[in-house]
Design a protein around this motif. Structure first.
Motif, PDB file in Angstrom:
ATOM      1  N   CYS A  40       0.819  -1.217   0.000  1.00 18.58           N
ATOM      2  CA  CYS A  40       0.000   0.000   0.000  1.00 18.58           C
ATOM      3  C   CYS A  40       0.850   1.263   0.000  1.00 18.58           C
ATOM      4  N   GLY A  41       2.172   1.099  -0.039  1.00 22.05           N
ATOM      5  CA  GLY A  41       3.062   2.249  -0.082  1.00 22.05           C
ATOM      6  C   GLY A  41       3.386   2.853   1.272  1.00 22.05           C
ATOM      7  N   THR A  42       3.082   2.142   2.337  1.00 23.72           N
ATOM      8  CA  THR A  42       3.347   2.633   3.685  1.00 23.72           C
ATOM      9  C   THR A  42       4.735   2.203   4.137  1.00 23.72           C
ATOM     10  N   PRO A  43       5.540   3.129   4.654  1.00 23.38           N
ATOM     11  CA  PRO A  43       6.861   2.755   5.167  1.00 23.38           C
ATOM     12  C   PRO A  43       6.728   1.805   6.355  1.00 23.38           C
ATOM     13  N   VAL A  44       7.628   0.824   6.429  1.00 23.03           N
ATOM     14  CA  VAL A  44       7.551  -0.209   7.461  1.00 23.03           C
ATOM     15  C   VAL A  44       8.806  -0.204   8.316  1.00 23.03           C
ATOM     16  N   VAL A  45       8.601  -0.289   9.633  1.00 23.90           N
ATOM     17  CA  VAL A  45       9.668  -0.515  10.606  1.00 23.90           C
ATOM     18  C   VAL A  45       9.338  -1.858  11.240  1.00 23.90           C
ATOM     19  N   THR A  46      10.254  -2.822  11.115  1.00 20.05           N
ATOM     20  CA  THR A  46       9.957  -4.160  11.611  1.00 20.05           C
ATOM     21  C   THR A  46      11.189  -4.816  12.217  1.00 20.05           C
ATOM     22  N   SER A  47      10.996  -5.991  12.791  1.00 13.75           N
ATOM     23  CA  SER A  47      12.047  -6.728  13.498  1.00 13.75           C
ATOM     24  C   SER A  47      13.136  -7.232  12.570  1.00 13.75           C
ATOM     25  N   ARG A  48      14.329  -7.253  13.099  1.00 11.26           N
ATOM     26  CA  ARG A  48      15.437  -7.823  12.339  1.00 11.26           C
ATOM     27  C   ARG A  48      15.648  -9.293  12.699  1.00 11.26           C
ATOM     28  N   GLY A  57      13.008  -7.847   2.806  1.00 12.21           N
ATOM     29  CA  GLY A  57      14.213  -7.497   2.055  1.00 12.21           C
ATOM     30  C   GLY A  57      14.722  -6.127   2.446  1.00 12.21           C
ATOM     31  N   GLU A  58      15.016  -5.307   1.456  1.00 12.98           N
ATOM     32  CA  GLU A  58      15.510  -3.955   1.718  1.00 12.98           C
ATOM     33  C   GLU A  58      14.374  -2.932   1.720  1.00 12.98           C
ATOM     34  N   GLY A  59      13.133  -3.410   1.718  1.00 12.54           N
ATOM     35  CA  GLY A  59      11.985  -2.525   1.635  1.00 12.54           C
ATOM     36  C   GLY A  59      11.493  -1.980   2.955  1.00 12.54           C
ATOM     37  N   ALA A  60      12.143  -2.352   4.058  1.00 17.03           N
ATOM     38  CA  ALA A  60      11.711  -1.883   5.377  1.00 17.03           C
ATOM     39  C   ALA A  60      12.930  -1.542   6.220  1.00 17.03           C
ATOM     40  N   LEU A  61      12.710  -0.762   7.244  1.00 15.76           N
ATOM     41  CA  LEU A  61      13.757  -0.433   8.199  1.00 15.76           C
ATOM     42  C   LEU A  61      13.713  -1.485   9.299  1.00 15.76           C
ATOM     43  N   LEU A  62      14.821  -2.184   9.509  1.00 18.93           N
ATOM     44  CA  LEU A  62      14.874  -3.269  10.483  1.00 18.93           C
ATOM     45  C   LEU A  62      15.432  -2.778  11.810  1.00 18.93           C
ATOM     46  N   VAL A  63      14.782  -3.200  12.916  1.00 24.11           N
ATOM     47  CA  VAL A  63      15.189  -2.797  14.262  1.00 24.11           C
ATOM     48  C   VAL A  63      15.224  -4.008  15.183  1.00 24.11           C
ATOM     49  N   ASP A  64      15.876  -3.839  16.328  1.00 25.98           N
ATOM     50  CA  ASP A  64      15.903  -4.861  17.377  1.00 25.98           C
ATOM     51  C   ASP A  64      14.563  -4.796  18.120  1.00 25.98           C
ATOM     52  N   GLY A  74      13.728   4.124  15.020  1.00 26.87           N
ATOM     53  CA  GLY A  74      13.344   3.712  13.668  1.00 26.87           C
ATOM     54  C   GLY A  74      12.095   4.428  13.193  1.00 26.87           C
ATOM     55  N   ILE A  75      11.101   4.516  14.070  1.00 27.88           N
ATOM     56  CA  ILE A  75       9.868   5.215  13.713  1.00 27.88           C
ATOM     57  C   ILE A  75      10.165   6.692  13.467  1.00 27.88           C
ATOM     58  N   SER A  76      10.953   7.302  14.354  1.00 28.85           N
ATOM     59  CA  SER A  76      11.316   8.720  14.188  1.00 28.85           C
ATOM     60  C   SER A  76      12.080   8.948  12.899  1.00 28.85           C
ATOM     61  N   ARG A  77      12.980   8.034  12.590  1.00 26.94           N
ATOM     62  CA  ARG A  77      13.778   8.163  11.365  1.00 26.94           C
ATOM     63  C   ARG A  77      12.879   8.192  10.133  1.00 26.94           C
TER      64      ARG A  77
END
Length: 87
Positions: A40-48, A57-64, A74-77
């Motif tokens: 849907c084009g929404t940026p994603v922050v998810t678990s690594r 893949g490289e389509g989301a920002l991965l966090v601990d 990650g959300i702030s970024r």
């Protein structure tokens, strides 16, 4: 906001209206919600951890997912960086 159960007919609209989709899951069999948000084009922050890095893949920002600070960063970024929010 926490909506509880959302019918599929409403889900895509909610994803599209979201500024970011945070999914700091500790265990995930496949990871469909982040893929739905990404579609849907929404940026994603998810678990690594678990299957999520492979799924997004490289389509989301991965966090601990055990680090509240890293999740918040990650959300702030994503919210503060226009280019990051469009990836």
């Amino acid at each position: 906001r926490f909506f509880g159960f959302v019918p599929h007919s409403t889900l895509a609209a909610l994803y599209r209206m979201a500024a970011v989709f945070a999914f700091p899951s500790l265990y995930e069999g496949f990871g469909l919600p982040p893929l739905e948000a990404m579609a849907c084009g929404t940026p994603v922050v998810t678990s690594r951890i678990s299957s999520l890095p492979e799924v997004v893949g490289e389509g989301a920002l991965l966090v601990d997912p055990y680090s509240e600070e890293e999740i918040a960063q990650g959300i702030s970024r994503v919210l503060d960086d226009d280019e990051e929010s469009r990836n």
